[in-house]
Design an enzyme around this catalytic site. Structure first.
Site, short mmCIF file in Angstrom:
data_model
loop_
_atom_site.label_atom_id
_atom_site.label_comp_id
_atom_site.label_asym_id
_atom_site.label_seq_id
_atom_site.Cartn_x
_atom_site.Cartn_y
_atom_site.Cartn_z
N LYS A 36 -26.20 -28.17 -15.02
CA LYS A 36 -26.57 -29.56 -14.36
C LYS A 36 -26.25 -30.54 -15.34
CE LYS A 36 -30.56 -27.25 -11.84
NZ LYS A 36 -30.34 -26.18 -12.47
N GLU A 49 -34.85 -36.38 -17.83
CA GLU A 49 -34.35 -37.66 -16.82
C GLU A 49 -35.77 -38.22 -16.53
OE1 GLU A 49 -30.86 -36.16 -13.73
OE2 GLU A 49 -33.03 -35.92 -13.28
N LYS A 104 -39.11 -25.04 -1.79
CA LYS A 104 -39.07 -25.52 -0.35
C LYS A 104 -39.77 -24.44 0.65
CE LYS A 104 -34.73 -27.36 -1.55
NZ LYS A 104 -33.18 -27.25 -1.42
N ARG A 130 -23.34 -22.90 -2.69
CA ARG A 130 -23.69 -21.64 -1.73
C ARG A 130 -24.17 -22.15 -0.45
NH1 ARG A 130 -28.94 -21.83 -2.06
NH2 ARG A 130 -29.87 -22.54 -4.00
#
Length: 452
Positions: free
Chosen positions: A117, A201, A237, A293
């Site tokens: 990342k 972040e 999710k 993917r």
């Protein structure tokens, strides 16, 4: 593609989905399976099946040498990794190609670069894609984290440099939290991904989770618009929509164009997704990561664009140039997907493996599943059974069709998450689109879901 063969190195509903795409291209399908999966639907649908090892946990599907040798010995032309397991493993992609087969996905170099990342964040910045304020690279410990926080302020998020699925992430509100949580995140990331690297972040409050679907052939890329995935439980999710109702035309054009720039900058091949946090108060997007993917939620994009994403990624893998032009891709209506898991929502989503009874779904509704009547679900793997997907002329119609579909869907013998979605599909805030990535966790604390 007629006369070609595809080895599917995955299981469950995605293996069934890949089978369908391969058959649409006239390909022979060879299905990998563990001992525990000998009777799964994907095996029954395949032309041939190859056992790759014992059922314990996920080890059979994660053994690169075993999987590659099984694919090579089967005579397969190509290997499709699906999602999960080895799908974003650069070593696996390299091993497949070293064995003389085609890897259906991006190059090993792209997987490695975008799977880290921190490296992906650097690539996004270089391509002019907005990122949240944070560390320029990896942080090695508390002192470096404090230096970053001194510039951007609290709250912040500590994130694992490798992997995904919400692991290795901590929300930090104070220096005391920072001191306590950095070692936790490092340990979790190292255990989950073999890499304890972290970065920091700025925390985006009231964020919406928006992601852009792209397809590329290694030189040119197109977007297939965006999805919203803000309804999440434990950073996973559970409900996805396309397009994102929270975006206007200008914001949509902005984030989609940025996604294409990044995909082309890294020479992306195949289907992939760029994930963003959208901050409505600032009308601002922040790049989070790239998934190299196909994703669980890809059907909603297929429903609004009419594009078979899995078939397209197979064609590109075999060397065909991208057959789609951006101006040919348009949004048609609205689609919603809910993830149906073998879990009991009334008992804190406890996994519920068992024997599948009669299955009923309404006509005209897409149900991507691995189930059939009499199938005994192995207790070793993820609880995802399938996805129920509806399409309407607009969001209101899609929601109405979802309520109808949920009321008419029956999966005998199992406890599933269907009751959760029946409740959510009637919630005023969901209907109004007034949710964010923290909303569902709060909602679950206030609501009791009764088992079906």
């Amino acid at each position: 593609m007629t006369g070609r063969s595809l080895f599917i190195a995955n299981r469950g509903e995605i293996a069934v989905r890949i089978n369908r795409a391969a058959r649409s291209l006239g390909m022979e399908v060879i299905q990998a399976h563990s001992e525990a999966d000998a009777d799964m639907l994907a095996v029954r649908l395949a032309d041939r099946a190859v056992e790759i090892g014992p059922p314990a946990a996920t080890k059979s599907y994660l053994d690169i040498a075993r999987v590659v040798e099984a694919a090579r010995a089967s005579g397969a032309d190509a290997v499709h990794p699906g999602y999960g397991f080895l799908a974003e493993n650069a070593a696996f992609a390299a091993a497949v190609e070293a064995a003389g087969m085609i890897f259906v996905g991006p190059s090993a170099e792209t997987i490695a670069r975008m799977g880290d990342k921190v490296a992906a964040r650097a690539a996004a910045i270089a391509a002019g894609v907005p990122t949240a304020p944070g560390s320029e690279g990896r942080i090695e410990g508390l002192a470096e984290a404090r230096a970053v926080v001194a510039e951007i302020g609290f709250p912040v998020m500590i994130k694992a440099a490798a992997g995904g699925g919400g692991r290795g992430i901590r929300v930090v509100e104070s220096d005391a939290d920072l001191e306590r949580l950095i070692p936790q995140a490092q340990t979790e990331a190292a255990a989950a991904f073999g890499d304890g690297g972290l970065y920091v972040e700025r925390m985006v409050r009231d964020a919406r989770h928006v992601e852009v679907q792209i397809l590329g052939d290694g030189s040119r890329a197109v977007h297939l618009f965006e999805r919203e995935c803000s309804l999440q439980r434990r950073r996973q999710k559970v409900w996805e929509e396309a397009p994102a109702a929270c975006l206007g035309a200008e914001a949509r054009a902005r984030v989609c164009a940025a996604s294409v720039r990044l995909a082309e900058a890294v020479g992306y091949r195949g289907a992939g997704t760029l994930e963003f946090l959208f901050e409505p108060a600032r009308d601002a997007f922040y790049f989070m990561e790239m998934n190299t993917r196909i994703q669980v939620e890809h059907p909603v994009t297929e429903m609004i664009t009419g594009v078979d994403l899995v078939a397209e990624m197979i064609r590109v893998a075999f060397g065909a140039p991208l057959g789609l032009r951006q101006e040919e891709i348009a949004i048609d209506g609205h689609a919603i997907e809910v993830r149906v898991n073998a879990e009991d929502p009334s008992k804190n989503f406890m996994p519920f493996p068992g024997v599948t009874g009669a299955i009923e779904t309404p006509e005209g509704v897409r149900f991507d599943t691995m189930l059939y009547e009499g199938y005994a679900i192995p207790p070793f793997y993820d609880s995802l059974l399938g996805k129920l997907i509806v399409h309407g002329a607009d969001r209101d119609e899609a929601l109405s069709r979802l309520r109808e579909a949920l009321a008419q869907t029956r999966i005998g013998g199992l406890k599933t998450t269907l009751p959760l979605f029946s409740a959510l599909a009637r919630d005023p805030e969901v209907l109004a689109g007034e949710v964010n990535t923290a909303w569902l966790e709060s909602w679950l604390q206030r609501n009791i879901i009764q088992a079906a």
